[in-house]
Design a protein around this motif. Sequence first.
Motif, PDB file in Angstrom:
ATOM      1  N   LEU A 283       0.830  -1.205   0.000  1.00 17.67           N
ATOM      2  CA  LEU A 283       0.000   0.000   0.000  1.00 17.67           C
ATOM      3  C   LEU A 283       0.869   1.262   0.000  1.00 17.67           C
ATOM      4  CD1 LEU A 283      -2.665  -1.111   2.640  1.00 17.67           C
ATOM      5  CD2 LEU A 283      -3.015  -0.901   0.165  1.00 17.67           C
TER       6      LEU A 283
ATOM      7  N   SER B  50      -7.626   3.711   3.915  1.00 22.02           N
ATOM      8  CA  SER B  50      -6.563   3.772   2.921  1.00 22.02           C
ATOM      9  C   SER B  50      -6.526   5.107   2.185  1.00 22.02           C
ATOM     10  CB  SER B  50      -6.700   2.613   1.924  1.00 22.02           C
ATOM     11  OG  SER B  50      -8.016   2.616   1.412  1.00 22.02           O
TER      12      SER B  50
ATOM     13  N   ARG C 156       2.551   1.656  -3.382  1.00 17.62           N
ATOM     14  CA  ARG C 156       1.554   2.070  -4.381  1.00 17.62           C
ATOM     15  C   ARG C 156       1.259   3.560  -4.247  1.00 17.62           C
ATOM     16  NH1 ARG C 156      -3.987   2.395  -4.385  1.00 17.62           N
ATOM     17  NH2 ARG C 156      -4.979   2.122  -6.442  1.00 17.62           N
TER      18      ARG C 156
ATOM     19  N   GLU D 267     -10.053   1.247  -7.200  1.00 16.13           N
ATOM     20  CA  GLU D 267      -9.415   2.239  -8.055  1.00 16.13           C
ATOM     21  C   GLU D 267      -8.852   1.638  -9.347  1.00 16.13           C
ATOM     22  OE1 GLU D 267      -6.572   4.273  -5.612  1.00 16.13           O
ATOM     23  OE2 GLU D 267      -8.140   5.243  -4.414  1.00 16.13           O
ATOM     24  N   ASP D 268      -8.226   0.456  -9.241  1.00 15.71           N
ATOM     25  CA  ASP D 268      -7.508  -0.080 -10.400  1.00 15.71           C
ATOM     26  C   ASP D 268      -8.275  -1.147 -11.175  1.00 15.71           C
ATOM     27  OD1 ASP D 268      -5.654   1.606  -9.428  1.00 15.71           O
ATOM     28  OD2 ASP D 268      -4.153   0.098  -8.874  1.00 15.71           O
TER      29      ASP D 268
ATOM     30  N   ARG E 179      -9.603  -0.860  -1.641  1.00 13.01           N
ATOM     31  CA  ARG E 179      -9.530   0.399  -2.393  1.00 13.01           C
ATOM     32  C   ARG E 179      -8.719   0.222  -3.685  1.00 13.01           C
ATOM     33  NH1 ARG E 179     -11.063   5.562  -1.033  1.00 13.01           N
ATOM     34  NH2 ARG E 179     -11.441   4.892   1.091  1.00 13.01           N
ATOM     35  N   ILE E 180      -7.692  -0.660  -3.636  1.00 10.79           N
ATOM     36  CA  ILE E 180      -6.944  -0.935  -4.878  1.00 10.79           C
ATOM     37  C   ILE E 180      -7.888  -1.517  -5.922  1.00 10.79           C
ATOM     38  CG2 ILE E 180      -5.151  -2.402  -5.928  1.00 10.79           C
ATOM     39  CD1 ILE E 180      -3.578  -2.125  -3.294  1.00 10.79           C
TER      40      ILE E 180
ATOM     41  N   LYS F 122       2.018   6.270  -7.091  1.00 11.64           N
ATOM     42  CA  LYS F 122       0.963   7.104  -7.701  1.00 11.64           C
ATOM     43  C   LYS F 122       1.321   8.577  -7.655  1.00 11.64           C
ATOM     44  CE  LYS F 122      -3.003   4.337  -8.200  1.00 11.64           C
ATOM     45  NZ  LYS F 122      -4.453   4.396  -8.404  1.00 11.64           N
TER      46      LYS F 122
ATOM     47  N   TYR G 153      -6.526  -2.882   0.306  1.00 13.62           N
ATOM     48  CA  TYR G 153      -6.655  -3.753  -0.874  1.00 13.62           C
ATOM     49  C   TYR G 153      -8.003  -3.568  -1.550  1.00 13.62           C
ATOM     50  CZ  TYR G 153      -2.186  -6.010  -0.256  1.00 13.62           C
ATOM     51  OH  TYR G 153      -0.850  -6.248  -0.198  1.00 13.62           O
TER      52      TYR G 153
END
Lengths: 146, 376
Positions: free
Chosen positions: A20, A124, A23, B185-186, B181-182, A27, B179
Amino acid sequence: MDYNNVEILFVEDSIEDATLTIRALAKSGFSNKLLHVKDGAEALDFLYCKGMYASRNTNEKPKLILLDLKMPKVSGMQVLEKLKSDPKFKHIPVVILTSSKEDPDVEKCYALGANSYIVKPVDSHNYFNAITGIGLYWMILSEPPI
Amino acid sequence: MYRQDMNKQKSDELIIAKKEIAFQDEEIEKQAAELIIANKELAFQNEEKEKRAAELILANKELAFQNEEKEKRATELILVNKELAFQNEEKEKRAAELIIANKELAFQNEEKEKRAAELILVNSELKHAEDDIRELNEELEQKVIERTAQLESSNKELGSFSYSVSHDLRAPIRAINGYARILMEDYIDKFDTEGTKVLQSIIHNSKKMGELIDDLLAFSKLGRKQVKVSEINMDTLVKLVREELLFEEGQNIPEFNLNELPNAKGDQSLIKQVWINLISNAIKYSKYKPKTRIEIGGYEKGSLIVYYVKDYGAGFDMQYYDKLFGVFQRLHSQEEFEGTGIGLAIVQKIVNRHNGAVWAESKINEGSCFYFSLPA
């Protein structure tokens, strides 16, 4: 990877947190010169060019260290203590990343010379903002001592 | 013859007479001399007698005086005698009384001896009891020492437990949230509407879990935090809390009526948290009321100061009052009013640790008033 060109040394034992964090840094464009190591011992090996980093140029130092506290072998606190008492490394900003507000070591970290102390938020979205902020501040806005 | 004889006789007689007379003269002269001597003697004796008489007169006077004195002394003695007789009588009376008193004392003495014997018994019993108590006390002290040590160690355990909870529980939740949110988003193009909803739910709930853990920790930390008491300027503190309130854009901001507040004694940072929680609640539960107001005030009540925060918002049903200050207890749904239900529990814990009280009054749809008291 070229170990001589590392700008951010990221010390974190949790794969999830590391993923996380990397990433978030990626970004916001700070991941190209980032090295992730999995505990304090490896971090010290890297900085002092020992073990698997023995061939590294000792004069190349990272611009920023992101340091988790609770790690196996050598803890974040031990790494911090060693770095901040070593004239070769004490100028490198160290940002402590921890899971807990309850950490009894917050004050100790600042006393040892930690430059910032971030409690990793569960949300997050906030985590992303916090990590982006760290990258922005320490890699771009903050002027290192000459 | 005869005549001659006669003459001779007569002459002899004369001679004899003459001789007699001469002798008598002589005798008379002797007697006269003796008389003179006797006279002298008498005169001397007379003189002596006169002297004696004069002396006797003096002695007589002296005796008369002494006699008088003796009579005086005699009357005095009579008086003294009477007095002594009276005193004697009194003494006899006192003696009689003393005899009675003596008997009484003797009786009391006996009683006292009996009591003393009893007391000795009781005393020895007491001594036993004292020994027992001492033993018990020693045991208790030992227990207190043990308990204190246990409490200290459990407090320490609680501290490290809190640390573990916050560190080790937050990490996996952070991973779940991150995760998800990943994915959001992705990989959002790989999910249909239902899948997106599920993802949102995972993100929302893991975030919520993080908040619950943080609140629970904050609450448990309160019990261990030391209360540092000082005089609090309540007006300044409440104005500060009011100024620090953050409102989102478009949020319904109520009007604040701040009355003058008396000062109280307490831990400034903890009491600030009480105000923050009560005022935030008042704002939250007023959010559906347009142009509403929140009233803040305080008054003295005996040795306490009572403060209140009154709103004209949603209110609550007083029949659930006993749940109001419970940890994670909520009287409204999450959809209606957000929150974990820790705010009032924290308020109560803080106020209780100040030996104060917290209570509330409310009517559904008319608003609530929360009170708390602190020592003046």
